[in-house]
Write a protein that holds these residues in place. Structure first.
Motif, PDB file in Angstrom:
ATOM      1  N   VAL A   8       0.837  -1.205   0.000  1.00 43.26           N
ATOM      2  CA  VAL A   8       0.000   0.000   0.000  1.00 43.26           C
ATOM      3  C   VAL A   8       0.867   1.249   0.000  1.00 43.26           C
ATOM      4  CG1 VAL A   8      -1.675   1.333   1.344  1.00 43.26           C
ATOM      5  CG2 VAL A   8      -1.973  -1.129   1.094  1.00 43.26           C
ATOM      6  N   LEU A   9       1.891   1.254   0.851  1.00 43.13           N
ATOM      7  CA  LEU A   9       2.801   2.400   0.909  1.00 43.13           C
ATOM      8  C   LEU A   9       3.524   2.593  -0.415  1.00 43.13           C
ATOM      9  CD1 LEU A   9       4.354   4.626   2.419  1.00 43.13           C
ATOM     10  CD2 LEU A   9       5.925   2.843   3.240  1.00 43.13           C
ATOM     11  N   LEU A  10       4.021   1.497  -0.996  1.00 40.32           N
ATOM     12  CA  LEU A  10       4.744   1.598  -2.268  1.00 40.32           C
ATOM     13  C   LEU A  10       3.832   2.112  -3.378  1.00 40.32           C
ATOM     14  CD1 LEU A  10       7.254   1.123  -3.987  1.00 40.32           C
ATOM     15  CD2 LEU A  10       6.520  -1.252  -4.267  1.00 40.32           C
ATOM     16  N   ALA A  11       2.601   1.639  -3.430  1.00 41.51           N
ATOM     17  CA  ALA A  11       1.669   2.106  -4.454  1.00 41.51           C
ATOM     18  C   ALA A  11       1.428   3.604  -4.326  1.00 41.51           C
ATOM     19  CB  ALA A  11       0.349   1.337  -4.347  1.00 41.51           C
ATOM     20  N   ALA A  12       1.269   4.081  -3.090  1.00 39.79           N
ATOM     21  CA  ALA A  12       1.062   5.519  -2.897  1.00 39.79           C
ATOM     22  C   ALA A  12       2.287   6.318  -3.320  1.00 39.79           C
ATOM     23  CB  ALA A  12       0.725   5.793  -1.432  1.00 39.79           C
ATOM     24  N   LEU A  13       3.489   5.834  -2.983  1.00 37.38           N
ATOM     25  CA  LEU A  13       4.709   6.538  -3.367  1.00 37.38           C
ATOM     26  C   LEU A  13       4.880   6.571  -4.884  1.00 37.38           C
ATOM     27  CD1 LEU A  13       7.185   5.137  -0.672  1.00 37.38           C
ATOM     28  CD2 LEU A  13       6.188   7.436  -0.769  1.00 37.38           C
ATOM     29  N   LEU A  14       4.560   5.472  -5.547  1.00 33.15           N
ATOM     30  CA  LEU A  14       4.703   5.425  -6.996  1.00 33.15           C
ATOM     31  C   LEU A  14       3.692   6.337  -7.687  1.00 33.15           C
ATOM     32  CD1 LEU A  14       5.347   1.603  -7.496  1.00 33.15           C
ATOM     33  CD2 LEU A  14       6.996   3.461  -7.772  1.00 33.15           C
ATOM     34  N   VAL A  15       2.483   6.422  -7.146  1.00 30.54           N
ATOM     35  CA  VAL A  15       1.499   7.346  -7.715  1.00 30.54           C
ATOM     36  C   VAL A  15       1.982   8.779  -7.564  1.00 30.54           C
ATOM     37  CG1 VAL A  15      -0.834   8.261  -7.432  1.00 30.54           C
ATOM     38  CG2 VAL A  15      -0.457   5.795  -7.440  1.00 30.54           C
ATOM     39  N   ARG A  16       2.575   9.104  -6.432  1.00 27.08           N
ATOM     40  CA  ARG A  16       3.106  10.458  -6.222  1.00 27.08           C
ATOM     41  C   ARG A  16       4.218  10.780  -7.204  1.00 27.08           C
ATOM     42  NH1 ARG A  16       4.777  11.217  -0.096  1.00 27.08           N
ATOM     43  NH2 ARG A  16       5.660  13.096  -1.045  1.00 27.08           N
ATOM     44  N   ARG A  17       4.991   9.783  -7.603  1.00 31.75           N
ATOM     45  CA  ARG A  17       6.074  10.006  -8.558  1.00 31.75           C
ATOM     46  C   ARG A  17       5.605   9.915 -10.007  1.00 31.75           C
ATOM     47  NH1 ARG A  17      11.020   6.213  -7.269  1.00 31.75           N
ATOM     48  NH2 ARG A  17      11.803   7.429  -9.049  1.00 31.75           N
ATOM     49  N   GLY A  18       4.350   9.618 -10.238  1.00 30.11           N
ATOM     50  CA  GLY A  18       3.828   9.538 -11.583  1.00 30.11           C
ATOM     51  C   GLY A  18       3.945   8.175 -12.229  1.00 30.11           C
ATOM     52  N   HIS A  19       4.353   7.150 -11.485  1.00 32.52           N
ATOM     53  CA  HIS A  19       4.493   5.792 -12.021  1.00 32.52           C
ATOM     54  C   HIS A  19       3.191   5.029 -11.764  1.00 32.52           C
ATOM     55  CE1 HIS A  19       8.786   6.402 -12.660  1.00 32.52           C
ATOM     56  NE2 HIS A  19       8.880   6.829 -11.420  1.00 32.52           N
ATOM     57  N   ARG A  20       2.143   5.340 -12.496  1.00 36.10           N
ATOM     58  CA  ARG A  20       0.840   4.742 -12.225  1.00 36.10           C
ATOM     59  C   ARG A  20       0.793   3.265 -12.616  1.00 36.10           C
ATOM     60  NH1 ARG A  20      -2.862   8.444 -10.713  1.00 36.10           N
ATOM     61  NH2 ARG A  20      -2.327  10.631 -11.039  1.00 36.10           N
ATOM     62  N   LEU A  21       1.440   2.909 -13.724  1.00 33.43           N
ATOM     63  CA  LEU A  21       1.463   1.502 -14.119  1.00 33.43           C
ATOM     64  C   LEU A  21       2.233   0.664 -13.103  1.00 33.43           C
ATOM     65  CD1 LEU A  21       0.719  -0.613 -16.250  1.00 33.43           C
ATOM     66  CD2 LEU A  21       2.856  -0.059 -17.438  1.00 33.43           C
ATOM     67  N   ALA A  22       3.358   1.190 -12.625  1.00 35.35           N
ATOM     68  CA  ALA A  22       4.110   0.485 -11.594  1.00 35.35           C
ATOM     69  C   ALA A  22       3.313   0.399 -10.295  1.00 35.35           C
ATOM     70  CB  ALA A  22       5.451   1.185 -11.351  1.00 35.35           C
ATOM     71  N   ALA A  23       2.537   1.433  -9.993  1.00 34.10           N
ATOM     72  CA  ALA A  23       1.679   1.383  -8.804  1.00 34.10           C
ATOM     73  C   ALA A  23       0.659   0.266  -8.917  1.00 34.10           C
ATOM     74  CB  ALA A  23       0.981   2.725  -8.602  1.00 34.10           C
ATOM     75  N   GLY A  24       0.176  -0.003 -10.134  1.00 36.04           N
ATOM     76  CA  GLY A  24      -0.716  -1.140 -10.331  1.00 36.04           C
ATOM     77  C   GLY A  24      -0.038  -2.456 -10.000  1.00 36.04           C
ATOM     78  N   GLY A  25       1.267  -2.565 -10.299  1.00 34.28           N
ATOM     79  CA  GLY A  25       2.008  -3.761  -9.901  1.00 34.28           C
ATOM     80  C   GLY A  25       2.079  -3.912  -8.400  1.00 34.28           C
ATOM     81  N   ALA A  26       2.261  -2.797  -7.673  1.00 32.22           N
ATOM     82  CA  ALA A  26       2.269  -2.856  -6.208  1.00 32.22           C
ATOM     83  C   ALA A  26       0.910  -3.310  -5.675  1.00 32.22           C
ATOM     84  CB  ALA A  26       2.649  -1.493  -5.636  1.00 32.22           C
ATOM     85  N   VAL A  27      -0.173  -2.881  -6.326  1.00 29.72           N
ATOM     86  CA  VAL A  27      -1.513  -3.308  -5.906  1.00 29.72           C
ATOM     87  C   VAL A  27      -1.672  -4.814  -6.099  1.00 29.72           C
ATOM     88  CG1 VAL A  27      -3.971  -3.101  -6.419  1.00 29.72           C
ATOM     89  CG2 VAL A  27      -2.538  -1.055  -6.321  1.00 29.72           C
TER      90      VAL A  27
END
Length: 272
Positions: free
Chosen positions: A175-194
């Motif tokens: 959850v933390l990693l997904a939020a950090l990646l969204v903040r950095r603009g890595h939305r596709l990578a945030a989907g991987g964290a999910v």
């Protein structure tokens, strides 16, 4: 390089072969998961990732080691053997901790490493919507764990509670990693964290299984258990493997895609 562009689809194909082997309990290729992670590692090294570039390769090496450790047994070594089952000593307090760690240690290392490195690189302030979403997701994960433990049927409640600590840590770190990646603009990578979060939720049931007296059933709160179960299909381990491998693929592909977009958006040197 054209060959480099084929590495990601090849990793996805090998991951699918591994998932099918887990689902049918008949591995098509024993080394499929190891090869999938190795091909993904080669893609990460050749394609290039955002700085620091060593983070994702190091995490994938740990994942490959775990994939090798949990590789399916060679069918040639199988067969029927006589076994004598005797009651053993009751599980100790630390047995539950090792059970949870054995299931999640590689993914937990991978997620924590990315989260620790991404934390100081988040130059944007978190939006209120993102913060609320992350807090709600974390609260839902903790609530699910409490609900599962409240409906636990077994003789070692303390051991079972300790067994879910590692999957819980993985879910919260995802959850933390997904939020950090969204903040950095890595939305596709945030989907991987999910997806790694989903895999962690599946691991809760696997961590409780050795200490559960009755078979897991959906009416006791297990996530998706038995939703698509068939008499000859190992559904939950296959779903876990699919979510985990797809999460790694999306993380690497998302970080690479974002890096490519930024490099294309930079102006070239002015002609003198």
């Amino acid at each position: 390089m054209r060959s480099r562009s084929l590495l990601l689809p090849l990793a996805g194909l090998l991951a699918a072969v591994h998932v099918v082997g887990v689902l049918t309990a008949a591995p098509i290729l024993r080394y499929a998961e190891v090869l999938a992670v190795a091909v993904l590692l080669a893609y990460a090294l050749l394609a290039g990732l955002p700085s620091p570039r060593w983070v994702v390769p190091v995490g994938l090496v740990v994942v490959a080691v775990d994939a090798w450790r949990t590789m399916p047994v060679d069918p040639a070594e199988g067969g029927y053997r006589w076994q004598v089952l005797e009651p053993g000593p009751p599980p100790e307090f630390t047995d539950g901790l090792w059970t949870g760690l054995a299931l999640t240690w590689a993914a937990l290392f991978f997620v924590l490493l990315l989260a620790v490195v991404s934390w100081p690189q988040t130059d944007r302030r978190p939006s209120g919507r993102l913060s609320v979403g992350a807090l709600l997701a974390a609260a839902a994960v903790v609530g699910y764990v409490v609900f599962r433990l409240a409906g636990y049927h077994g003789g070692q409640p303390r051991v079972a509670a300790v067994a879910v600590l590692a999957p819980l840590a993985l879910a919260l770190a995802a959850v933390l990693l997904a939020a950090l990646l969204v903040r950095r603009g890595h939305r596709l990578a945030a989907g991987g964290a999910v997806l790694l979060l989903v895999a962690a939720l599946f691991q809760f049931d696997a961590a409780l299984a050795p200490y559960t007296l009755l078979p897991l059933s959906p009416n006791r709160g297990t996530l998706l258990t038995g939703a698509m179960a068939g008499p000859a299909l190992v559904t939950m381990p296959a779903l876990t493997a699919a979510a985990e491998l797809a999460g790694y693929l999306l993380l690497v592909a998302g970080l690479r895609a974002r890096r490519t977009e930024r490099s294309r958006g930079q102006p070239g040197p002015a002609a003198g």
